[in-house]
Motif scaffolding. Structure first.
Motif, PDB file in Angstrom:
ATOM      1  N   LYS A 116      28.003 -41.747 -13.875  1.00 47.30           N
ATOM      2  CA  LYS A 116      28.946 -40.732 -14.502  1.00 47.30           C
ATOM      3  C   LYS A 116      28.340 -39.917 -15.462  1.00 47.30           C
ATOM      4  O   LYS A 116      28.418 -38.620 -15.527  1.00 47.30           O
ATOM      5  CB  LYS A 116      30.086 -41.639 -15.273  1.00 47.30           C
ATOM      6  N   LYS A 122      24.748 -33.060 -14.962  1.00 43.91           N
ATOM      7  CA  LYS A 122      24.436 -32.177 -13.937  1.00 43.91           C
ATOM      8  C   LYS A 122      25.545 -31.197 -13.785  1.00 43.91           C
ATOM      9  O   LYS A 122      25.171 -30.097 -13.331  1.00 43.91           O
ATOM     10  CB  LYS A 122      24.402 -33.158 -12.702  1.00 43.91           C
ATOM     11  N   GLN A 149      22.139 -41.377 -24.466  1.00 49.20           N
ATOM     12  CA  GLN A 149      21.733 -41.051 -23.152  1.00 49.20           C
ATOM     13  C   GLN A 149      22.244 -39.465 -22.751  1.00 49.20           C
ATOM     14  O   GLN A 149      21.571 -38.532 -22.331  1.00 49.20           O
ATOM     15  CB  GLN A 149      22.344 -41.983 -22.028  1.00 49.20           C
TER      16      GLN A 149
HETATM   17  N1  LIG Z   1      18.886 -41.232  -6.750  1.00 47.17           N
HETATM   18  C1  LIG Z   1      19.847 -41.181  -7.539  1.00 47.17           C
HETATM   19  N2  LIG Z   1      20.255 -41.758  -8.569  1.00 47.17           N
HETATM   20  C2  LIG Z   1      21.188 -41.349  -9.517  1.00 47.17           C
HETATM   21  C3  LIG Z   1      21.925 -40.411  -9.038  1.00 47.17           C
HETATM   22  N3  LIG Z   1      23.108 -40.373  -9.874  1.00 47.17           N
HETATM   23  C4  LIG Z   1      22.742 -41.333 -10.879  1.00 47.17           C
HETATM   24  N4  LIG Z   1      21.644 -41.857 -10.564  1.00 47.17           N
HETATM   25  C5  LIG Z   1      21.144 -42.986 -11.352  1.00 47.17           C
HETATM   26  O1  LIG Z   1      21.710 -44.003 -11.537  1.00 47.17           O
HETATM   27  C6  LIG Z   1      21.494 -44.846 -12.730  1.00 47.17           C
HETATM   28  C7  LIG Z   1      22.772 -44.653 -13.318  1.00 47.17           C
HETATM   29  O2  LIG Z   1      23.437 -43.415 -13.914  1.00 47.17           O
HETATM   30  P1  LIG Z   1      24.343 -43.269 -15.154  1.00 47.17           P
HETATM   31  O3  LIG Z   1      24.607 -42.007 -15.131  1.00 47.17           O
HETATM   32  O4  LIG Z   1      23.715 -43.706 -16.375  1.00 47.17           O
HETATM   33  O5  LIG Z   1      25.684 -44.180 -14.668  1.00 47.17           O
HETATM   34  P2  LIG Z   1      26.950 -44.297 -15.569  1.00 47.17           P
HETATM   35  O6  LIG Z   1      26.901 -45.911 -15.959  1.00 47.17           O
HETATM   36  O7  LIG Z   1      28.040 -44.136 -14.535  1.00 47.17           O
HETATM   37  O8  LIG Z   1      27.143 -43.092 -16.545  1.00 47.17           O
HETATM   38  C8  LIG Z   1      20.609 -43.832 -13.474  1.00 47.17           C
HETATM   39  O9  LIG Z   1      19.403 -44.383 -13.315  1.00 47.17           O
HETATM   40  C9  LIG Z   1      20.678 -42.527 -12.862  1.00 47.17           C
HETATM   41  O10 LIG Z   1      19.474 -41.800 -12.860  1.00 47.17           O
HETATM   42  C10 LIG Z   1      21.947 -39.594  -7.559  1.00 47.17           C
HETATM   43  O11 LIG Z   1      22.493 -38.964  -7.228  1.00 47.17           O
HETATM   44  N5  LIG Z   1      20.847 -40.023  -7.049  1.00 47.17           N
END
Ligand SMILES: Nc1nc2c(ncn2[C@@H]2O[C@H](COP(=O)(O)OP(=O)(O)O)[C@@H](O)[C@H]2O)c(=O)[nH]1
Ligand SMILES: [Mg+2]
Length: 472
Positions: A116, A122, A149
């Motif tokens: 998220k 992005k 973050q």
């Molecule tokens: N390979 C890849 N990694 C992603 C993508 N989107 C997020 N990540 C990775 O997934 C992990 C969790 O992302 P984060 O944005 O912190 O998730 P949140 O907890 O939903 O906010 C991080 O290490 C990101 O870099 C993607 O499209 N491709």
């Protein structure tokens, strides 16, 4: 993306090669294999069944034109049905919507770790590039590092971040951001919320309340492609609490089996709007059912690739001036090399070309690496402007001087000039496709072929020139 599935499906169609016409028997055989491939990719059983029934009906009623092989007919049918499957009922639903009065709100929801926060940033970068004025709202008050973050990402892409102040709850910070958005020069706010489980009543109430109070125009669920069928259940559960307007499928670059992508829209009715393809800030692609279908079938994604090439070309004055292909000179080649590096890594580019996994591996092996591209650039930069414009000037002694000046071997200079000749020939032949392919072609280790001629199966063309995985 979806390598296994693509490879398997291609094999199925290859097996139809050499068969004269479509018969009930070979349809059955093909569909059995497609079924296995889909189930292996973790596509929902019900979705698979409906999908195959439709294909069967279409295939049985199909007159096979003389110019097409059964494999080509079948793949065309599968392609069309795949597009159907990935397209929401309301065809306009896959676009972001903008509120009549700013700020437009985009609420992001989802489980923990699905991407998220990354997607929020992005999306902001994407909107900014589109000339809009996004702001990011840090509304994840659960994970201690979440605010930092988002702040770091916001800084990286140059987008303001609204942070919670003393004692504010998620709804409070969102409300304040909405009130102050315009005076902070933002007309779109992306609300990054905490990860939550669909069964966590308290947390689901929190986001439902944000939705009710602020009525965001876009409510997007961020799902992780790696989680397969589970993503579909999660989407259903969230959709029951929040009127979702779109989905973002993240981590499609991993070895996701891909199953979710097929059923999530048909099961929930919510369109996939974006796909996350890397951890980086430019790793977000708008989702187009037709392009995705082509990619899954190994037909490559020439449209995305051409768009990228065009975007790079737009920035280039010189390419615009190249009115006649025969004007193509070494200055243009230098520029193309410099553009190529802007289009992304070779791996990214090749992943969008037609071909199966093995073919792509081979292309990868033949593609020029970054070091080699640097050396080519050095050679071109060691020439005078006049020499680049009139390559016929480059006799033996000039070539020696250039090789010395650029610190490369004489044979490297000769090879580059041969490649230039080859590119020019291809240029003379063709239109835009060729130009796009020229960006990639002709620069390999003595043989990364220009795609128009050398690519396995050739270009996706009009009807009758269906990208030819199966027998021709
Ligand atoms: N390979 C890849 N990694 C992603 C993508 N989107 C997020 N990540 C990775 O997934 C992990 C969790 O992302 P984060 O944005 O912190 O998730 P949140 O907890 O939903 O906010 C991080 O290490 C990101 O870099 C993607 O499209 N491709
Ligand atoms: Mg987060």
């Amino acid at each position: 993306m979806f390598e296994n599935l693509t490879d398997r499906i291609q094999k199925v169609f290859k097996n139809l090669r050499g068969q004269g016409k479509i018969t009930e028997a070979n349809i059955e055989e093909t569909l059995k294999e497609v079924r296995l491939a889909l189930l292996e990719a973790d596509v929902n059983v019900e979705t698979t069944k409906l999908f195959l029934e439709k294909i069967k009906v279409k295939a049985l009623g199909k007159e096979v034109a003389l110019s097409l092989s059964p494999g080509q007919v079948m793949i065309k049918i599968v392609h069309e049905e795949l597009i159907q499957l990935l397209t929401p009922k309301d065809k306009t639903a896959n676009k972001l919507k903008f509120a009549p009065a700013p700020p437009t709100l985009i609420l992001l929801a989802g489980l923990q770790g699905t991407g998220k926060t990354t997607t929020a940033a992005k999306l902001a970068a994407w909107l900014k590039k589109d000339g809009r004025k996004p702001g990011l709202v840090a509304a994840d008050l659960v994970r201690p590092a979440a605010i930092e973050q988002l702040a770091t990402l916001g800084k990286e892409i140059g987008v303001p971040v609204f942070r919670p102040e003393n004692g504010e709850k998620a709804l409070d910070v969102c409300t304040r951001a909405v009130k102050t958005a315009l005076q902070n020069d933002c007309n779109i706010l992306i609300l990054d919320t905490a990860g939550r489980l669909q069964i966590d009543e308290e947390m689901m109430n929190e986001i439902a309340e944000i939705q009710k109070k602020l009525k965001p125009t876009n409510i997007m669920l961020v799902v992780d492609a790696m989680t397969g069928q589970n993503a579909v259940q999660v989407a259903q559960a969230f959709h029951a609490r929040l009127p979702l307007t779109g989905l973002v499928l993240t981590k499609a670059d991993g070895d996701a089996r891909g199953g979710a992508i097929f059923s999530i829209t048909s099961v929930t009715g919510v369109p996939i709007q974006f796909v996350g393809v890397s951890e980086k800030m430019d790793g977000l692609e708008a989702f187009y059912p037709d392009r995705m279908a082509s990619r899954i079938l190994g037909m490559g994604d020439m449209l995305t690739l051409i768009e990228k090439a065009e975007e790079v070309a737009r920035q280039s004055e010189m390419t615009k001036k190249l009115s006649k292909p025969s004007d193509f000179n070494l200055d243009h080649m230098l520029e193309q090399i410099q553009q190529l590096t802007k289009m992304g890594s070779m791996e990214d580019i090749i992943s969008m070309l037609p071909g199966d996994h093995a073919q792509k591996k081979q292309m990868m092996a033949q593609a020029p690496d970054a070091k080699r591209i640097k050396r080519m650039e050095a050679i071109l930069l060691s020439m005078t402007k006049k020499e680049r414009q009139f390559p016929q000037l480059l006799d033996g002694s000039r070539r020696r001087r250039i090789s010395q000046g650029s610190g490369t071997r004489p044979d490297e200079v000769n090879t580059l000039l041969k490649q230039y000749d080859m590119m020019k020939k291809v240029m003379k032949k063709g239109g835009m496709m060729q130009k796009a392919s020229n960006l990639m072609g002709g620069m390999g280790k003595g043989g990364f072929p220009p795609m128009g001629g050398g690519m396995p199966g050739g270009f996706p063309g009009g009807p009758g020139n269906f990208p030819g995985l199966p027998g021709r």
